[in-house]
Scaffold this motif. Structure first.
Motif, PDB file in Angstrom:
ATOM      1  N   CYS A  54      -0.342  -5.730 -10.334  1.00 33.11           N
ATOM      2  CA  CYS A  54       0.561  -6.705  -9.888  1.00 33.11           C
ATOM      3  C   CYS A  54       1.951  -6.115 -10.388  1.00 33.11           C
ATOM      4  O   CYS A  54       2.037  -5.721 -11.709  1.00 33.11           O
ATOM      5  CB  CYS A  54       0.430  -8.250 -10.585  1.00 33.11           C
ATOM      6  N   GLU A  55       3.084  -6.253  -9.750  1.00 31.79           N
ATOM      7  CA  GLU A  55       4.501  -5.672 -10.303  1.00 31.79           C
ATOM      8  C   GLU A  55       5.328  -6.791  -9.932  1.00 31.79           C
ATOM      9  O   GLU A  55       5.209  -7.291  -8.578  1.00 31.79           O
ATOM     10  CB  GLU A  55       4.598  -4.406  -9.574  1.00 31.79           C
TER      11      GLU A  55
ATOM     12  N   ILE B 137      -4.459  -2.590  -4.407  1.00 29.18           N
ATOM     13  CA  ILE B 137      -5.657  -2.209  -5.012  1.00 29.18           C
ATOM     14  C   ILE B 137      -5.483  -0.525  -4.458  1.00 29.18           C
ATOM     15  O   ILE B 137      -5.417  -0.387  -3.380  1.00 29.18           O
ATOM     16  CB  ILE B 137      -7.045  -2.906  -4.381  1.00 29.18           C
ATOM     17  N   THR B 138      -5.562   0.447  -5.425  1.00 32.67           N
ATOM     18  CA  THR B 138      -5.677   1.564  -4.757  1.00 32.67           C
ATOM     19  C   THR B 138      -6.308   2.560  -6.005  1.00 32.67           C
ATOM     20  O   THR B 138      -6.591   2.414  -7.064  1.00 32.67           O
ATOM     21  CB  THR B 138      -3.945   2.100  -5.320  1.00 32.67           C
ATOM     22  N   PRO B 139      -6.934   3.785  -5.272  1.00 33.61           N
ATOM     23  CA  PRO B 139      -7.553   4.757  -5.990  1.00 33.61           C
ATOM     24  C   PRO B 139      -6.523   5.227  -6.781  1.00 33.61           C
ATOM     25  O   PRO B 139      -5.079   5.657  -6.431  1.00 33.61           O
ATOM     26  CB  PRO B 139      -8.174   5.601  -5.015  1.00 33.61           C
TER      27      PRO B 139
ATOM     28  N   ARG C 219       0.991  -1.166   0.054  1.00 39.79           N
ATOM     29  CA  ARG C 219       0.054   0.030   0.037  1.00 39.79           C
ATOM     30  C   ARG C 219       0.957   1.154   0.002  1.00 39.79           C
ATOM     31  O   ARG C 219       1.633   1.509   0.717  1.00 39.79           O
ATOM     32  CB  ARG C 219      -0.886   0.077   1.318  1.00 39.79           C
ATOM     33  N   THR C 220       0.777   1.910  -1.121  1.00 38.70           N
ATOM     34  CA  THR C 220       1.730   3.478  -1.162  1.00 38.70           C
ATOM     35  C   THR C 220       0.683   4.363  -0.963  1.00 38.70           C
ATOM     36  O   THR C 220      -0.593   4.383  -1.085  1.00 38.70           O
ATOM     37  CB  THR C 220       2.125   3.166  -2.536  1.00 38.70           C
TER      38      THR C 220
ATOM     39  N   VAL D 173       4.888   1.948  -6.619  1.00 38.00           N
ATOM     40  CA  VAL D 173       5.639   0.920  -6.002  1.00 38.00           C
ATOM     41  C   VAL D 173       6.975   0.780  -6.288  1.00 38.00           C
ATOM     42  O   VAL D 173       7.839   0.131  -5.344  1.00 38.00           O
ATOM     43  CB  VAL D 173       4.788  -0.523  -6.982  1.00 38.00           C
ATOM     44  N   VAL D 174       7.646   1.074  -7.280  1.00 36.07           N
ATOM     45  CA  VAL D 174       8.885   1.351  -7.781  1.00 36.07           C
ATOM     46  C   VAL D 174       9.655   2.154  -6.766  1.00 36.07           C
ATOM     47  O   VAL D 174      10.654   1.840  -6.302  1.00 36.07           O
ATOM     48  CB  VAL D 174       9.150   1.754  -9.080  1.00 36.07           C
ATOM     49  N   ARG D 175       9.303   3.694  -6.400  1.00 33.17           N
ATOM     50  CA  ARG D 175       9.587   4.304  -5.582  1.00 33.17           C
ATOM     51  C   ARG D 175       9.952   3.680  -4.277  1.00 33.17           C
ATOM     52  O   ARG D 175      10.807   3.639  -3.576  1.00 33.17           O
ATOM     53  CB  ARG D 175       8.817   5.512  -5.355  1.00 33.17           C
ATOM     54  N   SER D 176       8.850   2.923  -3.915  1.00 26.72           N
ATOM     55  CA  SER D 176       8.872   2.250  -2.485  1.00 26.72           C
ATOM     56  C   SER D 176       9.926   1.146  -2.376  1.00 26.72           C
ATOM     57  O   SER D 176      10.746   0.902  -1.250  1.00 26.72           O
ATOM     58  CB  SER D 176       7.500   1.615  -1.905  1.00 26.72           C
ATOM     59  N   ALA D 177       9.869   0.352  -3.581  1.00 26.59           N
ATOM     60  CA  ALA D 177      10.817  -0.735  -3.404  1.00 26.59           C
ATOM     61  C   ALA D 177      12.290  -0.371  -3.662  1.00 26.59           C
ATOM     62  O   ALA D 177      13.107  -0.769  -2.867  1.00 26.59           O
ATOM     63  CB  ALA D 177      10.631  -1.534  -4.997  1.00 26.59           C
TER      64      ALA D 177
END
Length: 446
Positions: free
Chosen positions: A130-131, A108-110, A40-41, A87-91
């Motif tokens: 999915c990533e 699942i995100t808005p 969750r980002t 997601v890439v930033r968080s990873a």
């Protein structure tokens, strides 16, 4: 004047939210079978994240992004227009790519885009995504595609078509860009103003233009597959071979370039003709250079986004009924203060055991209480009064058949409700989505 919801947004009301809950649970469970865990980002990120990842020549960045600035400070933020960049930033930031690879995440995100609202296209919409990071194998491409395909199969969706393409790597795409630029330059008199700007910056964006004139010109444009380098050809052949092996039907569509600049090599879309113009239910592909572009180590990556609103529209269009929410198992009516207190006590005892039970909170008459019990589709009801409190017995009424039987409400309710709950839920699900789909869903939980 009453305040209304912003244009391009919608309220998901209590009578509709169960459909969302069912689909959200199903897609997350499906992803977990493939080893994907939820991430969750934040809803908003630094503006530069999307300019660097999505691409400053895309419609998303140029026309559609919601920019946010705090009243104090100079930092610029944006509401996320898509899920991958966060997601890439968080990873990268949380060093998630330093562990065992491949790293797999789902969400699942808005998401938010300032587009002209229409059916299947809202300014606030929701994506399941999915990533996967770390694999350059075509097997990873097919695994990502397989997750989406698996979801459509579980929901028994018919007539959905997988379209695939390869847009190459930066090396071979440079040759393709030159060919496109030469082709479109000769026809620039009929291009829209936006595409005239794209002609120098990124001519591939012209292929994604929604202007009818530009779409007509693009029909005869050079095909990207004719410009793939040997590595990209081999990779794309490997994707096709594996899709054939898994029995996943597809067709090659050379017009698919996706709307975001970070894609490389494989791109794909699942398309339906059952929901009008917004027929792309799921889209994705590779973005092998994005991790490095955002400050991480070179890491191959790929993923997809699936629109929840469009998926729900498709289910409705195909007449696929989602199981309704759990109905009230028992309504306990009451006459008088003492009976109401006892009803509250029984209600909370039964709720603690996992049953859905209601009692009167409005000081209604018995007749009004029974009308309410009917409205909430209670399966059973009984009414407590002075006589029932004295004897410990009451007449349990089946609200569907109107049959009644006397029970000991202090001792018999648990077994009666437990048996009725199991039978009701099993019958409801199998009636609404069919035994085959029910079996698939049960298998998902194992």
């Amino acid at each position: 004047m009453a305040i209304t919801a912003p244009r391009g947004t919608q309220d998901i009301l209590p009578g509709e939210s169960y459909r969302w809950q069912f689909v959200e649970r199903l897609v997350l469970e499906a992803a977990s079978k493939y080893g994907f865990q939820e991430i969750r980002t934040p809803t908003f990120e630094q503006l530069d994240l999307f300019c660097r990842s999505v691409g400053d020549t895309t419609d998303v960045v140029q026309k559609e992004m919601f920019e946010v600035k705090a009243q104090k400070g100079t930092d610029l933020f944006a509401l996320k227009p898509e899920g991958t960049a966060g997601v890439v930033r968080s990873a990268i930031e949380k060093s998630l790519l330093n562990d065992a690879l491949p790293f797999k995440a789902c969400y699942i995100t808005p998401c938010f885009r300032h587009e002209r609202p229409q059916a299947g296209r809202l300014r606030e919409f929701h994506q399941f995504g999915c990533e996967m990071f770390g694999s350059k194998s075509p097997s990873a491409d097919v695994e990502i595609i397989s997750i989406a395909n698996h979801i459509f199969q579980m929901l028994d969706i018919k007539g959905i078509e997988l379209n695939i393409n390869s847009i190459g790597c930066p090396t071979c795409r440079a040759d393709y860009h030159r060919a496109l630029k030469e082709y479109f330059t000769a026809k620039k008199d009929v291009l829209c103003g936006t595409c005239l700007e794209r002609l120098d910056k990124n001519p591939m964006r012209i292929l994604d233009c929604k202007c009818p004139t530009c779409q007509e010109v693009a029909k005869d444009a050079p095909i990207v597959l004719d410009y793939l380098c040997e590595d990209c050809k081999t990779h794309f052949d490997g994707v096709q071979t594996r899709l054939h092996t898994l029995g996943i039907p597809f067709q090659i569509n050379t017009k698919i370039v996706r709307g975001l600049d970070y894609y490389t090599k494989t791109v794909f879309e699942f398309i339906s003709n059952d929901i009008g113009a917004q027929g792309t239910i799921c889209g994705g592909g590779r973005y092998d250079g994005l991790v490095e572009q955002l400050g991480g180590k070179p890491t191959p990556a790929l993923g997809f986004g699936m629109g929840i609103e469009r998926l729900l529209m498709l289910l409705q269009a195909q007449g696929i009924t989602i199981p309704e929410p759990r109905a009230c198992e028992l309504y306990i009516g009451s006459m008088g203060e003492k009976a109401n207190i006892k009803a509250c006590e029984l209600t909370n005892q039964l709720r603690a055991e996992g049953f859905y039970v209601e009692c009167d909170l409005m000081d209604r008459s018995v007749k009004a209480q029974m009308k309410y019990a009917n409205k909430i589709k209670a399966q059973y009801s009984f009414v407590l009064g002075d006589n029932e409190l004295e004897t410990g017995k009451a007449n349990l009424k089946d609200m569907q058949t109107s049959e009644q039987k006397e029970i000991d409400f202090n001792n018999d309710l648990m077994n009666i409700l437990y048996d009725a709950m199991l039978a009701r839920e099993a019958n409801l699900i199998t009636e609404q989505i069919g035994e085959d789909a029910f079996s698939r869903i049960l298998g998902m939980d194992k």
